[in-house]
Design a protein around this motif. Structure first.
Motif, mmCIF file in Angstrom:
data_model
loop_
_atom_site.group_PDB
_atom_site.id
_atom_site.type_symbol
_atom_site.label_atom_id
_atom_site.label_comp_id
_atom_site.label_asym_id
_atom_site.label_seq_id
_atom_site.Cartn_x
_atom_site.Cartn_y
_atom_site.Cartn_z
ATOM 1 N N PRO A 162 0.815 -1.214 0.000
ATOM 2 C CA PRO A 162 0.000 0.000 0.000
ATOM 3 C C PRO A 162 0.853 1.270 0.000
ATOM 4 O O PRO A 162 2.004 1.262 0.460
ATOM 5 C CB PRO A 162 -0.805 -0.108 1.301
ATOM 6 C CG PRO A 162 -0.726 -1.529 1.703
ATOM 7 C CD PRO A 162 0.569 -2.051 1.185
ATOM 8 N N VAL A 163 0.297 2.337 -0.514
ATOM 9 C CA VAL A 163 0.894 3.679 -0.542
ATOM 10 C C VAL A 163 1.945 3.821 -1.637
ATOM 11 O O VAL A 163 1.974 4.805 -2.363
ATOM 12 C CB VAL A 163 1.503 4.081 0.828
ATOM 13 C CG1 VAL A 163 2.123 5.479 0.752
ATOM 14 C CG2 VAL A 163 0.443 4.028 1.921
ATOM 15 N N PHE A 164 2.813 2.812 -1.792
ATOM 16 C CA PHE A 164 3.884 2.894 -2.786
ATOM 17 C C PHE A 164 3.358 2.430 -4.145
ATOM 18 O O PHE A 164 3.037 1.260 -4.350
ATOM 19 C CB PHE A 164 5.080 2.043 -2.354
ATOM 20 C CG PHE A 164 5.693 2.511 -1.063
ATOM 21 C CD1 PHE A 164 6.587 3.579 -1.052
ATOM 22 C CD2 PHE A 164 5.349 1.906 0.138
ATOM 23 C CE1 PHE A 164 7.133 4.018 0.142
ATOM 24 C CE2 PHE A 164 5.891 2.336 1.327
ATOM 25 C CZ PHE A 164 6.792 3.403 1.339
ATOM 26 N N LYS A 165 3.295 3.356 -5.081
ATOM 27 C CA LYS A 165 2.639 3.128 -6.363
ATOM 28 C C LYS A 165 3.260 2.010 -7.183
ATOM 29 O O LYS A 165 2.573 1.201 -7.792
ATOM 30 C CB LYS A 165 2.648 4.427 -7.169
ATOM 31 C CG LYS A 165 1.929 4.357 -8.505
ATOM 32 C CD LYS A 165 1.912 5.718 -9.177
ATOM 33 C CE LYS A 165 1.170 5.664 -10.501
ATOM 34 N NZ LYS A 165 1.135 6.988 -11.161
ATOM 35 N N GLN A 286 -4.839 -7.835 -1.510
ATOM 36 C CA GLN A 286 -4.815 -6.754 -0.525
ATOM 37 C C GLN A 286 -4.607 -7.306 0.884
ATOM 38 O O GLN A 286 -5.260 -6.901 1.833
ATOM 39 C CB GLN A 286 -6.119 -5.938 -0.597
ATOM 40 C CG GLN A 286 -6.351 -5.233 -1.911
ATOM 41 C CD GLN A 286 -5.294 -4.170 -2.215
ATOM 42 O OE1 GLN A 286 -4.631 -3.640 -1.314
ATOM 43 N NE2 GLN A 286 -5.127 -3.833 -3.501
ATOM 44 N N VAL A 289 -3.491 -4.526 3.290
ATOM 45 C CA VAL A 289 -4.592 -3.620 3.611
ATOM 46 C C VAL A 289 -5.556 -4.288 4.589
ATOM 47 O O VAL A 289 -6.108 -3.633 5.478
ATOM 48 C CB VAL A 289 -5.322 -3.178 2.328
ATOM 49 C CG1 VAL A 289 -6.597 -2.407 2.668
ATOM 50 C CG2 VAL A 289 -4.411 -2.308 1.475
ATOM 51 N N ILE A 352 -8.767 4.343 6.533
ATOM 52 C CA ILE A 352 -7.344 4.405 6.189
ATOM 53 C C ILE A 352 -7.034 3.388 5.096
ATOM 54 O O ILE A 352 -6.311 3.680 4.136
ATOM 55 C CB ILE A 352 -6.470 4.148 7.440
ATOM 56 C CG1 ILE A 352 -6.604 5.310 8.430
ATOM 57 C CG2 ILE A 352 -5.003 3.957 7.041
ATOM 58 C CD1 ILE A 352 -5.921 5.060 9.767
ATOM 59 N N THR A 356 -5.762 4.097 0.908
ATOM 60 C CA THR A 356 -4.560 3.609 0.197
ATOM 61 C C THR A 356 -4.819 3.459 -1.295
ATOM 62 O O THR A 356 -3.864 3.356 -2.081
ATOM 63 C CB THR A 356 -4.091 2.254 0.759
ATOM 64 O OG1 THR A 356 -5.105 1.257 0.549
ATOM 65 C CG2 THR A 356 -3.797 2.372 2.252
ATOM 66 N N LYS A 358 -5.954 5.772 -3.187
ATOM 67 C CA LYS A 358 -5.552 7.015 -3.826
ATOM 68 C C LYS A 358 -4.198 7.529 -3.377
ATOM 69 O O LYS A 358 -3.509 8.231 -4.098
ATOM 70 C CB LYS A 358 -6.604 8.096 -3.584
ATOM 71 C CG LYS A 358 -7.854 7.952 -4.428
ATOM 72 C CD LYS A 358 -7.557 8.132 -5.901
ATOM 73 C CE LYS A 358 -7.165 9.576 -6.243
ATOM 74 N NZ LYS A 358 -6.846 9.719 -7.680
ATOM 75 N N VAL A 359 -3.831 7.219 -2.127
ATOM 76 C CA VAL A 359 -2.556 7.709 -1.599
ATOM 77 C C VAL A 359 -1.451 6.784 -2.097
ATOM 78 O O VAL A 359 -1.102 5.793 -1.466
ATOM 79 C CB VAL A 359 -2.578 7.762 -0.062
ATOM 80 C CG1 VAL A 359 -1.250 8.321 0.469
ATOM 81 C CG2 VAL A 359 -3.736 8.624 0.422
ATOM 82 N N ARG A 360 -0.910 7.102 -3.254
ATOM 83 C CA ARG A 360 0.135 6.279 -3.860
ATOM 84 C C ARG A 360 1.203 7.170 -4.485
ATOM 85 O O ARG A 360 0.875 8.162 -5.105
ATOM 86 C CB ARG A 360 -0.457 5.364 -4.945
ATOM 87 C CG ARG A 360 -1.340 4.257 -4.370
ATOM 88 C CD ARG A 360 -1.967 3.411 -5.464
ATOM 89 N NE ARG A 360 -2.789 2.345 -4.895
ATOM 90 C CZ ARG A 360 -2.327 1.157 -4.574
ATOM 91 N NH1 ARG A 360 -1.063 0.856 -4.763
ATOM 92 N NH2 ARG A 360 -3.127 0.237 -4.066
#
Length: 360
Positions: A162-165, A286, A289, A352, A356, A358-360
């Motif tokens: 997660p988070v890291f595209k 996931q 996640v 949260i 994840t 969108k937050v990438r």
């Protein structure tokens, strides 16, 4: 079943094309499972009471729990009936992912049923011996993991961070199978440990299942998955109906399980629902996640591990009692306060987890 019928009727009435939409069938799945729970619930509770299949309470537990003794248990069977009927009615039964999640959920439900039956009907306080329970959980978890790997494309065996595209770790057979196994079995036991207060486990399960439904829908949609930089896996969107059925069945069960509970789900429900969340997370890639969104389940499990480890190594306890919810009860928190605060924590963690995307 009904989905197959609508496919046939499309050749005669174009209006039935609407049932091709996953969103509609997911909504129908939720409502069907919810309706089944409301209809079957009262009768099942009466039957369980008539057969004296009631909760046993630990002598060393909080005093507030003594009044729960005798409350009908094994109500998780109600949840499973609603989930299975709803999923079979509205899913595309030619989709192998649907059968994988149903089989895993069913097998873990059977394991839990045997444990409950031994404890509550045969009056064996140990229930299903721990090593046998873990053995059959392991067989089911490993079988599902090996099958999924055998039919997977390369993108389906990546560990998505997660988070890291652009971070996706390609897993080999051993690492994939072990990860899937621990997620399925670990999630199953984590939900089971959390199921100790009225409604404590079921609403977080509903919230996490609802979030996984969103992940399944997006992962199975080529446009959305590309836009969000998550793997596209054809056919995975069909799990939206299964997750929706969990939401509907769970809310229906909560109607009877809310404080003060009229019925408890027992291992038949807790083990099955935990495994269901785990197998869906594995299929939609996931797993990490799920670890975030199911933080309450994780905390409860870790509290037991720390308590046992500390007592064996030092002879001292870290918590007044484990799992964690009992610790707060013994500190003087009323049961409803513990339940609602754990629910609030789950809402935050699920948000949260969804962020994840969108937050990438």
């Amino acid at each position: 079943m009904l989905y197959a019928l609508t496919q046939y009727l499309q050749d005669y009435y174009s209006a039935f094309n609407v049932f091709n939409y996953l969103t509609l069938r997911a909504i129908l799945g939720v409502l069907t499972a919810l309706t089944i729970s409301f209809i079957v619930g009262p009768g099942m509770i009466k039957k369980l009471s008539a057969y004296n299949i009631g909760q046993t309470v630990r002598d060393d537990g909080p005093e507030s729990h003594f009044s729960k003794a005798g409350t009908p248990t094994m109500g998780g069977a109600l949840i499973l009936v609603a989930i299975f009927i709803s999923t079979l009615l509205w899913s595309n039964l030619n989709n192998h992912y649907v059968w994988v999640v149903l089989l895993v959920t069913g097998v873990f439900g059977i394991i839990g049923w045997v444990d409950d039956y031994k404890k509550l009907v045969q009056q064996d306080p140990k229930g299903l011996i721990a090593r046998y329970k873990y053995f059959w959980q392991s067989v089911a978890g490993l079988s599902a993991a090996i099958y999924l790997y055998s039919v997977a494309t390369p993108i389906e065996t990546q560990l998505i961070v997660p988070v890291f595209k652009d971070v996706a770790i390609q897993l080999g057979m051993v690492s994939y199978v072990l990860l899937a196994y621990f997620v399925i079995v670990g999630s199953s036991n984590a939900v089971n440990l959390t199921d100790g207060l009225d409604g404590l486990a079921i609403l977080p399960t509903v919230m996490v299942a609802g979030a996984l439904a969103i992940f399944a829908y997006l992962t199975g949609h080529s446009v959305f998955s590309s836009y969000l930089s998550i793997p596209y896996i054809a056919g995975v969107g069909e799990l939206v109906i299964f997750c929706g059925a969990i939401v509907g069945a769970g809310l229906g069960f909560l109607w009877f399980n809310t404080y003060p509970a009229q019925v408890f789900m027992g291992d038949v429900g807790a083990l099955a629902l935990g495994a269901a969340l785990g197998i869906v997370a594995v299929i939609v890639r996931q797993e990490l996640v799920l670890f975030i969104m199911g933080g309450v389940f994780v905390m409860e499990t870790v509290s037991v591990i720390l308590q046992v480890g500390s007592y064996k190594l030092t002879g001292k306890r870290i918590f007044r009692m484990a799992p964690l919810h009992h610790h707060f009860e013994l500190k003087g928190w009323p049961e409803p306060r513990v339940i609602v605060r754990f629910w609030i924590i789950t809402v935050i963690l699920v948000l949260i987890g969804l962020a994840t995307l969108k937050v990438r």
